[in-house]
Scaffold this motif. Structure first.
Motif, PDB file in Angstrom:
ATOM      1  N   GLU B 203       0.574  -4.677   7.508  1.00 52.17           N
ATOM      2  CA  GLU B 203       1.445  -4.043   8.495  1.00 52.17           C
ATOM      3  C   GLU B 203       1.624  -2.561   8.196  1.00 52.17           C
ATOM      4  OE1 GLU B 203       4.630  -6.974   7.884  1.00 52.17           O
ATOM      5  OE2 GLU B 203       4.307  -7.603   9.945  1.00 52.17           O
ATOM      6  N   ALA B 204       0.485  -1.889   7.943  1.00 53.42           N
ATOM      7  CA  ALA B 204       0.526  -0.476   7.569  1.00 53.42           C
ATOM      8  C   ALA B 204       0.807   0.397   8.788  1.00 53.42           C
ATOM      9  CB  ALA B 204      -0.808  -0.073   6.937  1.00 53.42           C
ATOM     10  N   SER B 205       1.481   1.513   8.562  1.00 51.90           N
ATOM     11  CA  SER B 205       1.771   2.457   9.646  1.00 51.90           C
ATOM     12  C   SER B 205       1.683   3.881   9.109  1.00 51.90           C
ATOM     13  CB  SER B 205       3.173   2.221  10.198  1.00 51.90           C
ATOM     14  OG  SER B 205       4.119   2.791   9.305  1.00 51.90           O
ATOM     15  N   GLU B 206       1.916   4.844   9.988  1.00 48.71           N
ATOM     16  CA  GLU B 206       1.842   6.245   9.569  1.00 48.71           C
ATOM     17  C   GLU B 206       2.932   6.598   8.552  1.00 48.71           C
ATOM     18  OE1 GLU B 206       2.800   5.185  12.553  1.00 48.71           O
ATOM     19  OE2 GLU B 206       4.193   6.576  13.562  1.00 48.71           O
ATOM     20  N   HIS B 207       3.910   5.720   8.367  1.00 47.84           N
ATOM     21  CA  HIS B 207       4.969   6.008   7.396  1.00 47.84           C
ATOM     22  C   HIS B 207       4.602   5.568   5.991  1.00 47.84           C
ATOM     23  CE1 HIS B 207       7.302   7.130  10.815  1.00 47.84           C
ATOM     24  NE2 HIS B 207       7.140   5.937  11.356  1.00 47.84           N
ATOM     25  N   ASP B 208       3.469   4.909   5.858  1.00 49.43           N
ATOM     26  CA  ASP B 208       3.077   4.451   4.528  1.00 49.43           C
ATOM     27  C   ASP B 208       2.466   5.570   3.697  1.00 49.43           C
ATOM     28  OD1 ASP B 208       3.686   1.687   3.996  1.00 49.43           O
ATOM     29  OD2 ASP B 208       2.434   1.199   5.729  1.00 49.43           O
ATOM     30  N   ARG B 209       2.522   5.361   2.378  1.00 48.38           N
ATOM     31  CA  ARG B 209       1.849   6.261   1.441  1.00 48.38           C
ATOM     32  C   ARG B 209       1.015   5.394   0.510  1.00 48.38           C
ATOM     33  NH1 ARG B 209       3.840  11.465   1.360  1.00 48.38           N
ATOM     34  NH2 ARG B 209       3.763  11.776  -0.879  1.00 48.38           N
ATOM     35  N   PHE B 210      -0.317   5.490   0.696  1.00 48.50           N
ATOM     36  CA  PHE B 210      -1.263   4.672  -0.070  1.00 48.50           C
ATOM     37  C   PHE B 210      -1.619   5.371  -1.382  1.00 48.50           C
ATOM     38  CE2 PHE B 210      -3.295   1.490   2.869  1.00 48.50           C
ATOM     39  CZ  PHE B 210      -2.684   1.851   4.059  1.00 48.50           C
ATOM     40  N   SER B 211      -1.775   4.582  -2.433  1.00 49.15           N
ATOM     41  CA  SER B 211      -2.325   5.174  -3.650  1.00 49.15           C
ATOM     42  C   SER B 211      -3.055   4.142  -4.478  1.00 49.15           C
ATOM     43  CB  SER B 211      -1.217   5.795  -4.496  1.00 49.15           C
ATOM     44  OG  SER B 211      -1.799   6.522  -5.548  1.00 49.15           O
ATOM     45  N   ASN B 212      -4.083   4.591  -5.137  1.00 52.10           N
ATOM     46  CA  ASN B 212      -4.763   3.769  -6.128  1.00 52.10           C
ATOM     47  C   ASN B 212      -5.550   4.699  -7.026  1.00 52.10           C
ATOM     48  OD1 ASN B 212      -7.403   4.326  -5.268  1.00 52.10           O
ATOM     49  ND2 ASN B 212      -7.642   2.383  -4.222  1.00 52.10           N
ATOM     50  N   HIS B 213      -6.009   4.193  -8.182  1.00 53.44           N
ATOM     51  CA  HIS B 213      -6.733   5.113  -9.053  1.00 53.44           C
ATOM     52  C   HIS B 213      -8.219   4.819  -9.222  1.00 53.44           C
ATOM     53  CE1 HIS B 213      -6.692   2.207 -12.276  1.00 53.44           C
ATOM     54  NE2 HIS B 213      -5.470   1.940 -11.953  1.00 53.44           N
ATOM     55  N   PRO B 214      -8.749   3.697  -8.713  1.00 56.43           N
ATOM     56  CA  PRO B 214     -10.181   3.475  -8.937  1.00 56.43           C
ATOM     57  C   PRO B 214     -11.040   4.629  -8.394  1.00 56.43           C
ATOM     58  CG  PRO B 214      -9.163   1.464  -8.191  1.00 56.43           C
ATOM     59  CD  PRO B 214      -8.134   2.546  -8.054  1.00 56.43           C
ATOM     60  N   PRO B 215     -12.075   4.974  -9.157  1.00 56.76           N
ATOM     61  CA  PRO B 215     -12.956   6.075  -8.750  1.00 56.76           C
ATOM     62  C   PRO B 215     -13.774   5.731  -7.510  1.00 56.76           C
ATOM     63  CG  PRO B 215     -13.806   4.964 -10.709  1.00 56.76           C
ATOM     64  CD  PRO B 215     -12.466   4.372 -10.431  1.00 56.76           C
ATOM     65  N   LEU B 216     -14.408   6.742  -6.928  1.00 54.96           N
ATOM     66  CA  LEU B 216     -15.099   6.562  -5.650  1.00 54.96           C
ATOM     67  C   LEU B 216     -16.300   5.631  -5.707  1.00 54.96           C
ATOM     68  CD1 LEU B 216     -14.934  10.263  -4.456  1.00 54.96           C
ATOM     69  CD2 LEU B 216     -13.616   8.334  -3.569  1.00 54.96           C
TER      70      LEU B 216
END
Lengths: 80, 529
Positions: B203-216
């Motif tokens: 249920e993601a929206s424009e108010h979310d802030r995504f983060s993770n650290h795995p490399p590309l």
């Protein structure tokens, strides 16, 4: 052996260092240059805690304390 | 209408022009800025001869520049190929550049000391595009370095390069059992389908802030980049040093008001043990999701008790399928049970078969097969390997698409969720990375004083596995030299944690190295310790 040399020997033997220990200088950037990664940090902590019979507090797990051999030695000296 | 991954960015640049798209420490880019920056890169790449269907290398740390470069590449219709910035340049980076015929590599100043090695190898490389520095000379005929100024001189708009959702978007190189990494080909549609499920289910929206650290180069980087773009949310990059220290991770999540955090279980176990978590910490977290390895139930249960408010979602899927199953953990699990990998995501079907391809009844063990829109287009330049993994449906159902054999053994738990039990081969997980033990052995055998070797996984509570190498030597070899040799051949996460020098290795009756006996020995040692 000084605290710095003991730490140097340990890192050279156990972590991502592939040259002789003598070439690992006190101010070499261990984190920046990937000599020490997340597993490495935990190995160093266990080493410090056993070798000098001290406890490393969770609050002390910050980059400033592990950036170089000098900073790790500083962390240890403050405890012994 | 959007059906290619970079169109997600373009749509959000229209709809959410001034919302933050990308946060890299104190540098923030809005959607409009990110799109313009990517357009400039795309214009330059086209000027350098990049055409739809080409492969362009991405050789830099995960940073603002890397994300701009990635979108710039996609806009041209080419596929991006991330090259692990920490892996040895000579053996691995040049292998990838050569293997998929890369002529342009997008890179950063921080990689400058590795350029010498990649330009000196004989490959099709013609240009290095430096995202964050002026042009400089490299001593190699036929390779030109293009600086930041040339990107900035480009127009901030870019047309449509055409193409369809089935075209390749990225190639991710994973560990290969025969010694060379293999390139998993993934299309726009593959990434798109996965992200569409994730955005809907979270249920993601424009108010979310995504983060993770795995490399590309790790497929866990996909949902944050494109999931955020799909809904106009912010992608917050984790500074590399932060992910090493549990307390820093907690502070990072709090200071950046992260709502969706995705990482390997090892990181979350460390966060639990040394992160000084207290009641009410990380209040903005809405979803805590993990993948890449099995999360030990006892740690997950403790974590859910200390941090009770987010949803906990386990995702599973080899790189070849993006993600294919999920399991939402409803409450702190019983430490004696395994966390299921769950059931198929939207637009994916899974089934379990025996070695002869017959369907396995619920409760019995078999290999997990996957079909669906997230399943890869094959391995780059390797039709034989592709044909071994992407196979006609063994259940005899006539379907136009092929099914992917995961090589993972699973059992259905009676409620419709799968439990992961192990591998059919020598692949292991360590710190979330997928590693073929055979690739490490091949690297060791490349040393002329190693007569024989066997590489084994030693189970570990936090890191899933540590790596142990038994070596039989011809003459003398210091451990230092052994490590230096591995460092030249392998990325850091594949270098054995321990070496044991043996006089000889135990053999089975057929003359093969007896891995079971070696594994038993390790277990005995552990018990004594």
């Amino acid at each position: 052996m000084s605290i710095k040399d003991q730490i140097r020997e340990y890192i050279a033997a156990e972590l991502g260092w592939d040259k002789p220990a003598s070439e690992l200088s006190d101010d070499y950037e261990l984190l920046e240059k990937d000599v020490v990664d997340s597993l490495g940090i935990f190995k160093i902590i266990s080493f410090i805690e056993e070798e000098w019979d001290v406890e490393v507090d969770d609050d002390e797990l910050v980059p400033e304390n592990f950036e170089t051999i000098s900073s790790i030695a500083g962390l240890v000296s403050a405890k012994v | 209408m959007t059906y290619q991954l970079h169109q997600l960015l373009e749509a959000s640049a229209d709809r959410h022009a001034d919302r933050p798209a990308l946060v890299d420490r104190d540098r923030v880019m809005t959607y409009a800025e990110l799109n313009s920056a990517a357009n400039r890169v795309a214009n330059l790449l086209v000027e350098l001869g990049v055409r739809p269907g080409d492969r362009v290398g991405l050789y830099l740390q995960k940073s603002q520049e890397a994300i701009v470069g990635l979108y710039g590449i996609l806009k041209t219709g080419a596929a991006y190929v991330p090259i692990d910035p920490n892996a040895p340049a000579m053996s691995r980076a040049t292998y990838i550049i050569d293997n998929c015929g890369i002529s342009v590599v997008v890179t950063g100043e921080e990689m400058a000391d590795k350029w010498v090695e990649i330009v000196s190898a004989e490959t099709a490389l013609t240009h290095l595009v430096v995202m964050n520095a002026a042009a400089m000379d490299v001593d190699a005929p036929g390779v030109k370095v293009i600086g930041q100024d040339a990107i900035e001189a480009q127009p901030a708009t870019f047309g449509d390069a055409g193409g369809i959702g089935q075209d390749l978007a990225y190639i991710l190189y994973t560990s290969g059992s025969t010694g060379a990494p293999k390139g998993v080909k993934l299309s726009h549609l593959n990434g798109f389908s996965y992200v569409r499920w994730l955005v809907d289910y979270f249920e993601a929206s424009e108010h979310d802030r995504f983060s993770n650290h795995p490399p590309l180069h790790f497929d866990m980087s996909i949902p944050d980049i494109f999931g955020a773009a799909m809904v106009g949310a912010a992608l917050v990059l984790v500074p590399p040093k932060t992910s090493v220290f549990p307390i820093q991770i907690k502070r990072f999540i709090e200071n950046n008001e992260i709502t969706i955090w995705y990482s390997v279980p090892s990181t979350l176990s460390m966060l639990l043990q040394r992160g000084k978590l207290e009641a009410g910490c990380m209040p903005t977290l809405r979803v805590l999701t993990f993948a890449g390895e099995v999360f030990p139930s006892k740690y997950l249960a403790d974590l859910m008790r200390v941090v009770p408010h987010p949803r906990y979602i386990n995702q599973y899927g080899p790189t070849e399928t993006n993600v294919c199953t999920y399991y939402e953990v409803p409450e702190p699990p019983d430490p004696a049970t395994d966390i299921p990998i769950g059931r198929a995501i939207a637009d994916v079907e899974t089934f379990v078969v025996t070695e002869d391809g017959a369907r396995v009844p619920p409760g019995e063990v078999g290999e997990l097969l996957v079909r669906g829109s997230t399943v890869m287009r094959g391995y780059w330049g390797d039709p034989d390997k592709t044909a071994r993994r992407l196979v006609p449906n063994p259940l005899g159902v006539e379907l136009p698409d092929l099914v992917y054999r995961t090589g993972d053994l699973v059992r259905e738990d009676g409620r419709g969720d799968y439990i992961f039990l192990g591998r059919r081969d020598n692949q292991i997980k360590s710190r979330g990375y997928r590693i073929e033990l055979g690739e490490i052995e091949t690297a060791l055998y490349a040393h002329d004083r190693i007569k024989e070797c066997a590489v084994l996984a030693v189970p570990d509570d936090i890191f899933t596995n540590k790596i142990l190498a038994y070596v039989v030597l011809e003459g003398d070899l210091e451990e230092q030299e052994l490590k230096a040799h591995c460092k030249e051949k392998l990325p850091p996460y594949m270098i054995p944690d321990f070496f044991r020098v043996a006089e000889g290795l135990p053999k089975t009756s057929t003359g093969k190295i007896d891995r079971r006996l070696l594994a038993d020995e390790i277990e005995k040692d552990e018990e004594q310790a």
